[in-house]
Design a protein around this motif. Structure first.
Motif, short mmCIF file in Angstrom:
data_model
loop_
_atom_site.label_atom_id
_atom_site.label_comp_id
_atom_site.label_asym_id
_atom_site.label_seq_id
_atom_site.Cartn_x
_atom_site.Cartn_y
_atom_site.Cartn_z
N PRO A 323 66.47 11.43 75.71
CA PRO A 323 67.22 10.86 76.82
C PRO A 323 67.16 9.33 76.83
N SER A 324 68.24 8.72 77.32
CA SER A 324 68.23 7.28 77.56
C SER A 324 67.80 6.97 78.99
N VAL A 325 67.76 7.98 79.84
CA VAL A 325 67.36 7.82 81.24
C VAL A 325 65.91 8.26 81.39
N PRO A 326 64.99 7.33 81.66
CA PRO A 326 63.56 7.68 81.70
C PRO A 326 63.22 8.79 82.68
N ALA A 327 63.90 8.87 83.81
CA ALA A 327 63.56 9.88 84.82
C ALA A 327 63.79 11.30 84.31
N ALA A 328 64.53 11.45 83.23
CA ALA A 328 64.74 12.79 82.67
C ALA A 328 63.43 13.42 82.23
N TYR A 329 62.46 12.59 81.86
CA TYR A 329 61.19 13.13 81.37
C TYR A 329 60.42 13.88 82.44
N LYS A 330 60.69 13.58 83.71
CA LYS A 330 60.03 14.31 84.79
C LYS A 330 60.55 15.73 84.90
N LEU A 332 61.58 17.54 82.08
CA LEU A 332 61.46 18.20 80.77
C LEU A 332 60.17 19.00 80.67
N LYS A 333 60.21 20.04 79.87
CA LYS A 333 58.98 20.76 79.54
C LYS A 333 58.07 19.81 78.77
N PRO A 334 56.76 19.85 79.00
CA PRO A 334 55.84 18.94 78.31
C PRO A 334 55.96 19.01 76.79
N ALA A 335 56.14 20.21 76.26
CA ALA A 335 56.25 20.36 74.80
C ALA A 335 57.51 19.69 74.27
N THR A 336 58.59 19.78 75.04
CA THR A 336 59.83 19.11 74.64
C THR A 336 59.68 17.60 74.72
N ALA A 337 59.12 17.13 75.81
CA ALA A 337 58.97 15.69 76.01
C ALA A 337 58.12 15.04 74.93
N ALA A 338 57.10 15.74 74.48
CA ALA A 338 56.19 15.18 73.49
C ALA A 338 56.83 15.02 72.12
N ASN A 339 57.98 15.65 71.92
CA ASN A 339 58.63 15.65 70.62
C ASN A 339 59.96 14.89 70.64
N LEU A 340 60.03 13.87 71.49
CA LEU A 340 61.26 13.10 71.61
C LEU A 340 60.99 11.60 71.45
N GLY A 341 61.95 10.91 70.86
CA GLY A 341 61.74 9.53 70.47
C GLY A 341 61.71 8.53 71.60
N SER A 342 62.16 8.91 72.82
CA SER A 342 62.12 7.96 73.92
C SER A 342 61.06 8.29 74.95
N SER A 343 60.13 9.18 74.59
CA SER A 343 59.02 9.41 75.50
C SER A 343 58.27 8.10 75.70
N PRO A 344 57.61 7.91 76.84
CA PRO A 344 56.91 6.64 77.07
C PRO A 344 55.98 6.25 75.92
N GLU A 345 55.28 7.20 75.37
CA GLU A 345 54.37 6.91 74.26
C GLU A 345 55.13 6.48 73.02
N HIS A 346 56.20 7.19 72.69
CA HIS A 346 56.93 6.88 71.46
C HIS A 346 57.78 5.62 71.58
N LEU A 347 58.21 5.30 72.80
CA LEU A 347 58.92 4.04 72.98
C LEU A 347 58.03 2.86 72.62
N LYS A 348 56.77 2.94 72.97
CA LYS A 348 55.84 1.85 72.68
C LYS A 348 55.51 1.76 71.19
N SER A 349 55.48 2.89 70.51
CA SER A 349 55.02 2.91 69.11
C SER A 349 56.16 2.79 68.11
N GLY A 350 57.41 2.77 68.58
CA GLY A 350 58.55 2.65 67.68
C GLY A 350 59.39 1.43 68.01
N PHE A 351 60.56 1.34 67.39
CA PHE A 351 61.43 0.19 67.61
C PHE A 351 62.89 0.62 67.49
N ASP A 352 63.76 -0.17 68.08
CA ASP A 352 65.20 0.08 68.00
C ASP A 352 65.79 -0.71 66.84
N LEU A 353 66.53 -0.03 65.99
CA LEU A 353 67.23 -0.70 64.91
C LEU A 353 68.17 -1.75 65.49
#
Length: 375
Positions: A323-330, A332-353
């Motif tokens: 999702p591009s909308v952060p509130a969507a993570y609230k 989502l199922k935890p297992a789904t959220a953990a495997n997505l590129g815009s999760s709060p954790e993954h946003l910090k550890s990755g970058f936008d081309l």
């Protein structure tokens, strides 16, 4: 997640479309009957359904399981709520632009890569978005780099590292520096070929210690120098999204770059594979409106509907684009959220081309990449 930058080889366009058509088989369970045909002209707007609206909205997307997810999570609920029927066409950038320039686009909404929207803007092919007409956008929290004059970001996909969990004596690579460290993590590697998508120069620079926020403008000379260090260990430059999983599954390589999602079915089936998210390269899809759109009000209504957190969450549960909308993570199922590129954790550890950097430099980098791989 459909990517094509200026002058990209035709093979890249085909394969990225294939990626969107079937990421890891994730959407295989969606009924094929839900997919609308791309054969119609989209010029007729009258509908005999007797719903709340007598209009039909025509949306362009890339089809396949990506289109199926749109149908199930966005279009059908939108029609149920508004009475506006949604028809889909699956045409590519060149045909879209040609129709727009002729003044007769058969579509009212474009669902495409943010890279293509940069090109559309350069060609004068899209309308400037009136963000005041998007009520949900005002509280959506979409990242600033996904809010452009002619498009708003809808979701993310990512290129990440994948590795065999039974390799490296139980050690887990945690960065691109580990990917490059063939002494601590011995074995063969695979990297993306030019025919699949943009060269992965960013990964080489991250391996050499460049911080995430200092990547652009890319130091091309430094990147190729670092690539020289691993070239002898690269067993394959993969040119289709499915190939990393094949190479890893056959133990031909122990680690590879990969489009996130392409290994999901293998992992669920018990294959000893895992993703490593540090240094993930994110790209995005967005929504925009072509010049000459026949159904402007409905186009804005669909774009705004797509930015609702619950709609974004429903989409991500079906298809592994983030999702591009952060509130969507609230929602989502935890297992789904953990495997997505815009999760709060993954946003910090990755970058936008950086799309604009690549559009300006792709031809030169691609030429050098071809020379480097054939040297």
């Amino acid at each position: 997640m459909p990517n094509r930058l200026a002058a990209q080889p035709r093979g890249a366009r085909i394969d990225r479309r294939a990626f969107l058509r079937g990421v890891g088989g994730a959407a295989a369970g969606i009924a094929a009957a839900g997919t609308l045909s791309a054969c119609g002209t989209g010029t007729s707007r009258s509908v005999g359904s007797g719903g709340k609206s007598s209009k039909t909205l025509v949306v362009r997307n890339s089809g396949g399981s990506y289109g199926d997810a749109n149908q199930q999570a966005i279009y059908e609920p939108f029609t149920k709520e508004t009475g506006i029927q949604v028809k889909v066409v699956n045409i590519e950038y060149a045909q879209m632009l040609a129709q727009i320039k002729q003044g007769r686009p058969e579509f009212d909404v474009i669902d495409d890569s943010m890279a293509d929207f940069v090109l559309f803007q350069q060609e004068g092919g899209t309308q400037a978005l009136d963000y005041d007409r998007l009520k949900n956008f005002k509280k959506a929290g979409v990242a600033k780099n996904l809010v452009t004059p002619n498009a708003v970001g809808k979701n993310y996909w990512a290129s990440v590292m994948a590795y065999r969990t039974d390799a490296f004596g139980g050690k887990k690579p945690s960065s691109w520096a580990d990917f490059w460290d063939t002494k601590a993590f011995p074995g063969n590697r695979a990297l993306q070929a030019l025919d699949a998508d943009l060269p992965e120069l960013e990964f080489a620079l991250l391996a050499d210690g460049v911080p995430l926020d200092k990547l652009y403008p890319l130091d091309v000379d430094r990147a190729f120098k670092v690539l020289d260090e691993i070239k002898s260990h690269v067993r394959k430059f993969w040119d289709t999204g499915a190939l990393p999983g094949v190479l890893l599954g056959r133990k031909e390589v122990d680690a590879s770059s990969v489009w996130h999602g392409r290994l999901d079915a293998l992992i669920k089936g018990g294959a000893p594979l895992a993703y490593q998210w540090n240094g993930a390269r994110r790209q995005s899809n967005g929504l925009g409106i072509p010049k000459g759109a026949a159904n402007l009000d409905a186009a804005y209504r669909l774009i705004d509907f797509s930015l609702r957190p619950e709609v974004q969450a429903a989409y991500a549960e079906i298809y592994p684009m983030a999702p591009s909308v952060p509130a969507a993570y609230k929602k989502l199922k935890p297992a789904t959220a953990a495997n997505l590129g815009s999760s709060p954790e993954h946003l910090k550890s990755g970058f936008d081309l950086d799309v604009e950097w690549w559009i300006k430099n792709q031809d030169a980098v691609s030429k050098r990449w071809q020379e480097w791989t054939h040297a």
